[in-house]
Enzyme design. Structure first.
Site, mmCIF file in Angstrom:
data_model
loop_
_atom_site.group_PDB
_atom_site.id
_atom_site.type_symbol
_atom_site.label_atom_id
_atom_site.label_comp_id
_atom_site.label_asym_id
_atom_site.label_seq_id
_atom_site.Cartn_x
_atom_site.Cartn_y
_atom_site.Cartn_z
ATOM 1 N N GLU A 199 33.076 50.098 46.247
ATOM 2 C CA GLU A 199 32.653 50.825 44.748
ATOM 3 C C GLU A 199 31.523 50.199 44.477
ATOM 4 O OE1 GLU A 199 33.495 53.627 44.177
ATOM 5 O OE2 GLU A 199 35.605 53.694 45.343
ATOM 6 N N CYS B 77 28.866 52.577 36.120
ATOM 7 C CA CYS B 77 28.250 52.914 37.282
ATOM 8 C C CYS B 77 28.003 54.326 37.400
ATOM 9 C CB CYS B 77 29.233 52.721 38.311
ATOM 10 S SG CYS B 77 30.863 53.386 37.992
HETATM 11 P P1 NAD Z 1 28.891 41.913 40.603
HETATM 12 O O1 NAD Z 1 28.786 42.610 41.907
HETATM 13 O O2 NAD Z 1 27.980 40.752 39.952
HETATM 14 O O3 NAD Z 1 30.239 41.101 40.535
HETATM 15 C C1 NAD Z 1 31.375 41.959 40.630
HETATM 16 C C2 NAD Z 1 32.655 40.961 41.170
HETATM 17 O O4 NAD Z 1 32.155 40.288 42.166
HETATM 18 C C3 NAD Z 1 32.767 39.999 40.164
HETATM 19 O O5 NAD Z 1 34.201 39.671 40.194
HETATM 20 C C4 NAD Z 1 32.272 38.666 40.632
HETATM 21 O O6 NAD Z 1 33.030 37.463 40.447
HETATM 22 C C5 NAD Z 1 32.628 38.984 42.323
HETATM 23 N N1 NAD Z 1 31.765 38.188 43.104
HETATM 24 C C6 NAD Z 1 30.372 37.670 42.959
HETATM 25 N N2 NAD Z 1 29.988 36.962 43.971
HETATM 26 C C7 NAD Z 1 30.943 37.314 45.050
HETATM 27 C C8 NAD Z 1 30.886 37.025 46.194
HETATM 28 N N3 NAD Z 1 30.081 36.267 46.945
HETATM 29 N N4 NAD Z 1 32.111 37.378 46.933
HETATM 30 C C9 NAD Z 1 33.296 37.883 46.448
HETATM 31 N N5 NAD Z 1 32.933 38.294 45.262
HETATM 32 C C10 NAD Z 1 31.853 37.875 44.436
HETATM 33 O O7 NAD Z 1 28.890 43.391 39.610
HETATM 34 P P2 NAD Z 1 29.119 43.293 37.910
HETATM 35 O O8 NAD Z 1 27.896 42.941 37.251
HETATM 36 O O9 NAD Z 1 30.522 42.498 37.629
HETATM 37 O O10 NAD Z 1 29.375 44.901 37.700
HETATM 38 C C11 NAD Z 1 28.189 45.654 37.652
HETATM 39 C C12 NAD Z 1 28.151 46.518 39.207
HETATM 40 O O11 NAD Z 1 29.219 47.134 39.220
HETATM 41 C C13 NAD Z 1 27.078 47.684 38.704
HETATM 42 O O12 NAD Z 1 26.251 47.867 39.980
HETATM 43 C C14 NAD Z 1 27.788 48.997 38.438
HETATM 44 O O13 NAD Z 1 27.178 50.241 38.879
HETATM 45 C C15 NAD Z 1 28.907 48.566 39.396
HETATM 46 N N6 NAD Z 1 30.171 49.361 39.258
HETATM 47 C C16 NAD Z 1 30.405 50.257 40.333
HETATM 48 C C17 NAD Z 1 31.881 51.100 40.067
HETATM 49 C C18 NAD Z 1 32.391 51.916 40.953
HETATM 50 O O14 NAD Z 1 33.423 52.239 40.953
HETATM 51 N N7 NAD Z 1 31.550 52.527 42.046
HETATM 52 C C19 NAD Z 1 32.584 50.804 38.914
HETATM 53 C C20 NAD Z 1 31.934 49.744 37.962
HETATM 54 C C21 NAD Z 1 30.872 49.079 38.009
#
Ligand code: NAD
Length: 487
Positions: free
Chosen positions: A232, A266
């Site tokens: 997502e 998002c």
């Molecule tokens: P992010 O990708 O920076 O982090 C998301 C999660 O992934 C965090 O828990 C982080 O610690 C973890 N992570 C980071 N590196 C990783 C790795 N190498 N392996 C595994 N996990 C890792 O995103 P964010 O800044 O927390 O969230 C914002 C983003 O999320 C935006 O792009 C937003 O659009 C998206 N979002 C999407 C939805 C949806 O349902 N489609 C909902 C909410 C947010």
């Protein structure tokens, strides 16, 4: 064990220190979850539903406390946090109530050649599901996976965002109050490395919500062990305003959909395409409304700070990049940013190839563009790599336009409404990811389909045997001609 700190985004003050769980810790959590999964999956749907309902009661009764944790960690106003919890509880209720109907055994037709069999399909839990969540909706978003995975009979190991670990821990602690026997829902905390470790810790599926860039890393890590994933990811959602739209409603939707949660949604509105005949009237209504929205940390502010410091630079780059290319800020603009607070900004006349139009901004900003007709609006809406949600305001053609936008979800004459309907699947296409949370599809994501064919009596015509006769082969040829040959 090393630790990390969480800061109040409004003040920078340290509000918590949490362990960075290493690969060995995460693997141990998954091992514990495996035992818990055996207990949890052996319960009936009704027994699980009863426990999930009790959990819902606990969350509802302590919602103010949970909203407080969310407010401190990521800055959203209490009222918004409470609304987020309310919507989450609707999903939890739906998942618990509908899991049996969606996943339980059902008979299916056997077809002509297999008429001597009975056939059933049912959806069995995968075992242990890993959930990696973001910070922007730290309850609603991960619970879209957690609630549905639990209702389907799985144990869950959840890695909340490093910006909102206390919110994640609150969820697991409250669950343990109603299910104290086994660690059916556990939380591991840490940075990206802990998330990567979860992908490799032996989970049966990984549900990731976050940015597309991290989604790629998650997929690559999961690919090592052929662990299936749900991604997502982000969006660049468009709102379309047709010439017969209710302009007051559309303007309100654009401003709320774009600015609520300081634009860190998002499925937030980032781009608006407006029919040229109503463009001027629409823009002035947007200006009126956007000017009344204020970012701050006081009780009167409608939106909070930008939770992730690095995001402020992206928002600044998008605004300044557009202005340098000739765009006009009719609200906010260059001076809208001060520290971690971004005031509402509405940009017009932005060239379509600017970052402000093409990349996820994740701030309280909107680009508004004039279109000749709604065909052009659909083409432009479909012009990014993303395909998460969309909004259409039109009296006559809402449904038709919504269908033509390449996105997993669309709201007609309202904004973000689909997210509050538990029966609707939630997810995107293209860079916005794949797989679905919510609804029947969301329940099935955390299961595998089990097909069982049971022979009830010996077949009049034995086909699945070396003892087949020339007569039966000839009969098969005849049946083929009769049933399919006339097509
Ligand atoms: P992010 O990708 O920076 O982090 C998301 C999660 O992934 C965090 O828990 C982080 O610690 C973890 N992570 C980071 N590196 C990783 C790795 N190498 N392996 C595994 N996990 C890792 O995103 P964010 O800044 O927390 O969230 C914002 C983003 O999320 C935006 O792009 C937003 O659009 C998206 N979002 C999407 C939805 C949806 O349902 N489609 C909902 C909410 C947010």
């Amino acid at each position: 064990m090393s630790t990390f700190e969480v800061h109040d985004p409004a003040t920078g003050e340290v509000v918590g220190t949490y362990p960075i769980h290493e690969a060995a810790d995460v693997e141990a959590a998954v091992r514990r979850a495996r035992g818990a999964a055996a207990f949890w999956s052996a319960l009936s749907f009704e027994e699980r539903a009863a426990r999930l309902d009790r959990w819902r009661g606990v969350i509802a009764r302590r919602a103010a406390q949970l909203a407080g944790v969310m407010h401190v960690e990521m800055g959203k106003p209490h009222a918004d946090a409470t609304l987020e919890i309310a919507l989450t509880l609707e999903h939890l209720a739906w998942a618990a109530k509908n899991a049996k109907k969606v996943l339980g055994p059902r008979s299916v037709p056997t077809g002509l050649f297999m008429a001597n069999h009975a056939a059933t399909v049912e959806y069995l839990p995968l075992g242990v599901v890993g959930v990696i969540g973001p910070w922007n909706y730290p309850v609603f978003t991960p619970m879209g996976s957690i609630a549905y995975a639990l209702a389907a009979g799985n144990a869950v190991v959840f890695k909340p965002s490093e910006y909102t670990p206390a919110t994640g821990a609150w969820l697991a602690d409250s669950f343990a109050q109603v299910v104290p026997e086994h660690p059916v829902l556990q939380v591991v905390t840490g940075l990206g490395g802990t998330g990567a470790a979860l992908c490799r810790a032996g989970v049966d599926k990984l549900a990731f919500t976050g940015s597309p860039g991290t989604g790629r890393k998650v997929m690559a890590a999961c690919a090592e062990n052929l662990v299936p994933v749900i991604i997502e990811a982000g969006g660049k959602d468009a709102l379309l305003v047709d010439l017969d739209a209710d302009l007051d409603e559309a303007a309100e939707a654009a401003v709320w959909g774009g600015m609520a949660n300081a634009g860190q949604t998002c499925i937030g509105v980032e781009r608006v395409y407006v029919h040229e005949r109503v463009y001027d009237a629409f823009v002035s209504k947007v200006i009126d409304r956007a000017k009344r929205v204020r970012a701050g940390s006081d009780a009167g502010a409608q939106i909070g700070p930008i939770a992730m410091p690095s995001q402020v630079d992206i928002i600044r780059r998008h605004i300044e990049g557009a202005l340098e290319r000739g765009a006009k800020a009719v609200v906010g603009g260059k001076d809208a940013i001060s520290g971690s607070f971004v005031q509402p900004t509405v940009l017009v006349d932005v060239p379509e190839d600017c970052a402000a139009v093409r990349e996820e901004t994740f701030g309280p900003t909107l680009t508004v563009a004039k279109v000749r007709d709604m065909d052009e609006a659909v083409n432009l809406a479909n012009g990014t790599r993303y395909g998460l949600g969309a909004t259409v305001f039109s009296k006559r053609r809402g449904l038709d336009l919504a269908r033509r936008i390449r996105s997993g979800m669309a709201a007609v004459n309202a904004v973000i409404s689909y997210a509050g309907m538990p029966a609707l699947p939630f997810g995107g296409v293209a860079e916005s990811g794949f797989g679905r949370i919510h609804g029947p599809d969301g329940l099935r994501e955390f299961t595998y389909a089990k097909a069982i064919a049971r022979q009830r009596f010996k077949p009049p015509l034995a086909l699945l045997t070396f003892a087949r006769t020339a007569k039966s082969d000839a009969l098969v040829a005849k049946i083929i001609a009769l049933t399919h040959g006339g097509k």
